[in-house]
Design a protein around this motif. Structure first.
Motif, PDB file in Angstrom:
ATOM      1  N   SER B   4      -8.139  33.694  -3.946  1.00 39.23           N
ATOM      2  CA  SER B   4      -8.428  33.239  -2.578  1.00 39.23           C
ATOM      3  C   SER B   4      -7.417  33.812  -1.592  1.00 39.23           C
ATOM      4  N   GLN B   9      -6.303  37.622   2.789  1.00 43.70           N
ATOM      5  CA  GLN B   9      -5.586  38.807   3.260  1.00 43.70           C
ATOM      6  C   GLN B   9      -6.568  39.900   3.669  1.00 43.70           C
ATOM      7  N   ILE B  12      -8.156  39.046   6.939  1.00 41.55           N
ATOM      8  CA  ILE B  12      -7.194  39.264   8.018  1.00 41.55           C
ATOM      9  C   ILE B  12      -7.084  40.744   8.343  1.00 41.55           C
ATOM     10  N   LEU B  16      -8.012  42.419  11.786  1.00 43.85           N
ATOM     11  CA  LEU B  16      -6.939  43.150  12.450  1.00 43.85           C
ATOM     12  C   LEU B  16      -7.437  44.515  12.912  1.00 43.85           C
ATOM     13  N   ALA B  19      -9.719  44.136  15.763  1.00 43.10           N
ATOM     14  CA  ALA B  19      -8.960  43.698  16.938  1.00 43.10           C
ATOM     15  C   ALA B  19      -8.262  44.885  17.587  1.00 43.10           C
ATOM     16  N   VAL B  20      -7.643  45.744  16.747  1.00 45.24           N
ATOM     17  CA  VAL B  20      -6.949  46.913  17.289  1.00 45.24           C
ATOM     18  C   VAL B  20      -7.929  47.801  18.034  1.00 45.24           C
ATOM     19  N   VAL B  23      -8.974  46.236  21.307  1.00 49.64           N
ATOM     20  CA  VAL B  23      -7.918  46.334  22.317  1.00 49.64           C
ATOM     21  C   VAL B  23      -7.920  47.728  22.922  1.00 49.64           C
ATOM     22  N   LEU B  26     -10.935  48.074  25.198  1.00 48.20           N
ATOM     23  CA  LEU B  26     -10.813  47.293  26.438  1.00 48.20           C
ATOM     24  C   LEU B  26      -9.797  47.910  27.385  1.00 48.20           C
ATOM     25  N   VAL B  27      -8.683  48.379  26.787  1.00 43.98           N
ATOM     26  CA  VAL B  27      -7.631  48.921  27.642  1.00 43.98           C
ATOM     27  C   VAL B  27      -8.069  50.232  28.266  1.00 43.98           C
ATOM     28  N   GLN B  29     -11.245  51.496  28.642  1.00 43.50           N
ATOM     29  CA  GLN B  29     -12.604  51.712  29.166  1.00 43.50           C
ATOM     30  C   GLN B  29     -12.653  51.818  30.698  1.00 43.50           C
TER      31      GLN B  29
END
Lengths: 456, 328
Positions: B4, B9, B12, B16, B19-20, B23, B26-27, B29
């Motif tokens: 588990s 992990q 995550i 991750l 998410a990267v 970001v 978004l930054v 565009q």
């Protein structure tokens, strides 16, 4: 609005990174516990494991050099542990264990537990990697209670106990076929000279008396090192042997030359080897597992190999004093040094101090596991130096004999020398040079090369 | 670590990654200008560059650095400055008799394997070209390509197996020798010929690759050239020598260099068939043995650097030829 969401994303990423970093390991000693009540609480065989709490859903990865067919009994012997704690054991055996373990430890992919057969490699790993975790208190207590002081020392590096002994083996055995011996009227030899006389007698009858195989993948050559150590204990004695192992005398000391030449009288004698396979050189390309099998076809009479070779006989072979195969104790050479025992064993090293790992270490060092393993071994070929091992639980006369030898306080016992030496020699150059020696390199060159390969 | 934990992990890590990427998106565009597009491109290339630096560049530099140290018997603790040895490890490679033998074997491998594999592949491709059973014949020689080198080595280890002449034979080759009435032979044990028998394994695997590429190149030779040559009375061997080979020269070079690179790194065959015993060790196998069996990480690093130095020019040449091929 958008910019706020962006910031939230960045924050999430940062937190996740912290979670991944994990926490630092603590000093061992006091055992770790997972809390809760162990599934097997209250059962007598689980008594020692209750302190680790409820380990359900956790697993322990074990990496070892013990492969089929010997691994089956190992897996079966873990059932009590799994019932007691709820944890599962993931067993992985590899014939490339020694090198792969180093690769995995260096790559940050160490197993939870490794069964290391060489104290020399254990010491190297402890000192050079710092990844091996010291044994927790319950393991240390078990080792004090169930093992002799010398066995504790093999698993100890710089005065700290890292690894408890697991299995053991007695190497000073010569396998033979009692049926064939009775048929031909041959006697089991009592001295080295008797053994050579018997070999000559067998050779004259047209059969090659000895068979051997030293091919073992990455570790090709190791059975020859056992030959050398066994003979050296008998020709030079245990004290000289200790000096040689610790490099207090040079590797090519005259005592070692003498011993290796004596081994050569058998292994490099074209009239003696290699029964059922070929000539002297064929020893180098015959797998050690198959080295003794010609005995069953009456194509060879004698095969010097450790007690664990019992596991290699095909199913249905009767290992007994009057059966298809049995072993006699390698006889003494001369009166002076008598009949020392050469042995080996594995040691349980841990790379993690999680409670389930410590619980498993504790279980393996206990009297319960030793007897469970004995019962789980259907044929033969397993024994331990654990003094609480009931000899009656061992199924085979050869293992019972080995256990008696190991538990005999009077016996002069010495651990396999190449396993105690630095890995560069013990599991490196010694194997390759011994293979060269079999395929034709002379004794002096072989030992001189080994002397120069010793790490300064 | 339990299952588990590992799953958590993994989740995550995946989150991750997304998410990267989110970001970065978004930054970047809102950047609409020309320089903004450059920043956008850089932002997308950055993760890959960072990973290459961590996973390739840093270890390579560290290996080169490590190769200048003495027998680093504390391989993982780090390199001790007073253990600096300069070029000692390299001197050892070129003076130690055992390591010289390793270099000799590697040279034999690198010279023979590409020539044999390419030669066999080329002759085969020409012979079966436009014959009735072309597909079947090509499949036959191509099949070993699908077998891993370790698998191939195990197969050939059985083929080469040795038993004394009077015993029942397990190895096909020795069984044939016995049938003919010759004594059985130790294929994997007799120096220096055992190296050639190991090379046979590599050729057996690589010839199919050479044949496939060269056959395609032969088929791409324009028909009018061949017609013209025929009208001039060229045939048979001269056609092969003056028309076929020059026309497929770029493909030949690519095949030769590709097999050379594979051969320089050869490790699995030697390790599986002989374990590097009996004087058959090669550079890559020796690097492994020195590093992970003898714990001489510095000498292992030096051997790795040597392989790198030897491979580099071939790789550069290979890439150039590839580009030339594609430009045509």
């Amino acid at each position: 609005m958008r910019s706020r969401r962006t910031r939230l994303g960045v924050a999430t990423v940062a937190v996740a990174g912290l979670v991944l970093a994990g926490c630092a390991a603590e000093e061992s000693g006091e055992p770790q516990t997972a809390g809760g009540e162990a599934p097997g609480a209250g059962q007598p065989e689980c008594e020692q494991l209750e302190q680790f709490g409820d380990l359900s859903g956790r697993s322990v990865s074990v990496y070892t050099s013990i492969i089929e067919p010997e691994s089956d009994a190992h897996k079966a012997s873990y059932e009590v542990f799994e019932e007691c704690t709820g944890a599962t054991v993931e067993y992985e055996g590899s014939s490339e264990f020694e090198a792969q373990l180093v690769v995995r430890v260096q790559g940050g992919n160490a197993p939870d537990i490794a069964y290391i057969p060489q104290p020399g490699l254990l010491a190297t790993l402890v000192r050079d990697t710092g990844e091996i975790v010291a044994a927790p208190d319950p393991v240390s207590d078990n080792v004090d209670e169930f093992f002799g002081e010398d066995w504790r020392l093999y698993g100890t590096v710089d005065d700290t106990l890292y690894a408890a002994p697991l299995g053991a083996n007695v190497k000073s055995f010569v396998w033979y076929s009692p049926k064939k011996f009775q048929q031909e009227g041959w006697e089991v030899p009592e001295t080295w000279d008797d053994m050579i006389a018997l070999s000559d007698q067998i050779a004259q009858s047209g059969m090659k008396p000895w068979c051997a195989g030293i091919e073992s993948g990455d570790a090709t050559g190791w059975p020859t090192t056992d030959w050398l150590e066994d003979v050296m204990l008998r020709t030079a004695g245990a004290d000289t042997y200790d000096q040689w192992v610790n490099h207090e005398i040079p590797f090519d000391d005259p005592a070692v030359v003498e011993a290796l030449d004596q081994v050569g009288e058998i292994l490099k004698n074209p009239d003696y080897v290699n029964g059922g396979i070929g000539d002297v050189k064929s020893i180098a390309t015959t797998a050690f597992q198959e080295g003794g099998l010609p005995i069953l076809d009456n194509e060879c009479a004698l095969h010097r190999q450790a007690s664990f070779y019992a596991a290699q006989w095909p199913e249905g072979t009767e290992v007994a004093e009057n059966g298809d195969v049995f072993a006699f104790y390698l006889p003494p050479i001369g009166e002076e040094f008598g009949n020392p025992v050469l042995g080996g064993g594995e040691f349980v090293a841990a790379f993690s101090d999680e409670p389930e790992v410590q619980a498993f270490q504790t279980y393996l060092s206990s009297d319960i596991w030793a007897n469970e393993k004995a019962k789980a071994t259907p044929g033969s070929g397993w024994v331990s130096a654990n003094t609480a091992l009931e000899i009656s639980n061992l199924n085979s006369p050869i293992d019972q004999l080995s256990a008696e030898i190991l538990q005999d306080p009077e016996a002069v016992f010495r651990f396999d020398g190449s396993d105690l030496m630095p890995a560069a020699v013990g599991s490196g150059s010694m194997w390759t040079e011994m293979t060269k020696w079999i395929t034709g390199q002379d004794t002096e060159t072989t030992l001189a090369n080994l002397e120069s390969s010793w790490p300064s | 670590m339990s299952t588990s934990d590992k799953l958590i992990q993994m989740v995550i890590a995946v989150v991750l990654f997304f998410a990267v990427m989110t970001v970065i998106l978004l930054v970047t565009q809102r950047l609409r200008s020309r320089s903004g597009e450059r920043i956008q491109a850089a932002a997308f290339v950055a993760p890959a560059l960072i990973l290459i630096t961590i996973g390739l560049l840093y270890p390579a530099i560290r290996t080169i650095y490590q190769s200048f140290f003495g027998n680093a018997y504390e391989p993982i603790v780090g390199m001790n400055p007073n253990n600096f040895d300069g070029f000692d490890n390299y001197v050892q490679i070129f003076t130690d008799s055992g390591l010289l033998k390793v270099l000799r074997n590697t040279a034999i491998w690198v010279i023979l394997t590409p020539i044999l594999a390419t030669g066999i592949g080329l002759v085969y491709a020409v012979l079966v070209d436009r014959s009735r059973f072309e597909k079947f014949a090509k499949a036959l020689i191509f099949l070993p390509m699908a077998i891993s080198l370790v698998g191939a080595s195990i197969i050939w280890k059985f083929v080469y197996d040795y038993k004394a002449t009077e015993q029942d034979q397990l190895g096909v080759l020795n069984a044939l020798l016995k049938l003919v009435g010759v004594d059985t032979y130790r294929f994997l044990l007799t120096e220096p010929w055992n190296t050639f028998f190991l090379i046979v394994i590599m050729v057996w695997v690589q010839a199919g690759f050479a044949m496939t590429v060269l056959s395609a190149a032969i088929k791409a030779i324009p028909d009018d050239i061949i017609e013209a040559a025929r009208l001039d009375g060229v045939g048979g061997l001269r056609m092969f020598r003056y028309i076929t080979v020059p026309s497929i020269r770029p493909s030949l070079i690519v095949v030769l260099t590709t097999i050379s690179i594979t051969t320089l790194k050869v490790f699995d065959i030697v390790r599986t068939a002989t374990g590097g015993q009996f004087g058959t060790s090669v550079l890559a196998n020796e690097f492994y043995v020195q590093s992970f069996r003898s714990f001489d990480f510095a000498l292992g690093a030096a051997l790795a650097v040597l392989i790198f130095i030897l491979v580099t020019p071939i790789v550069i040449y290979n890439v150039r030829q590839m580009r030339r091929l594609e430009a045509r």
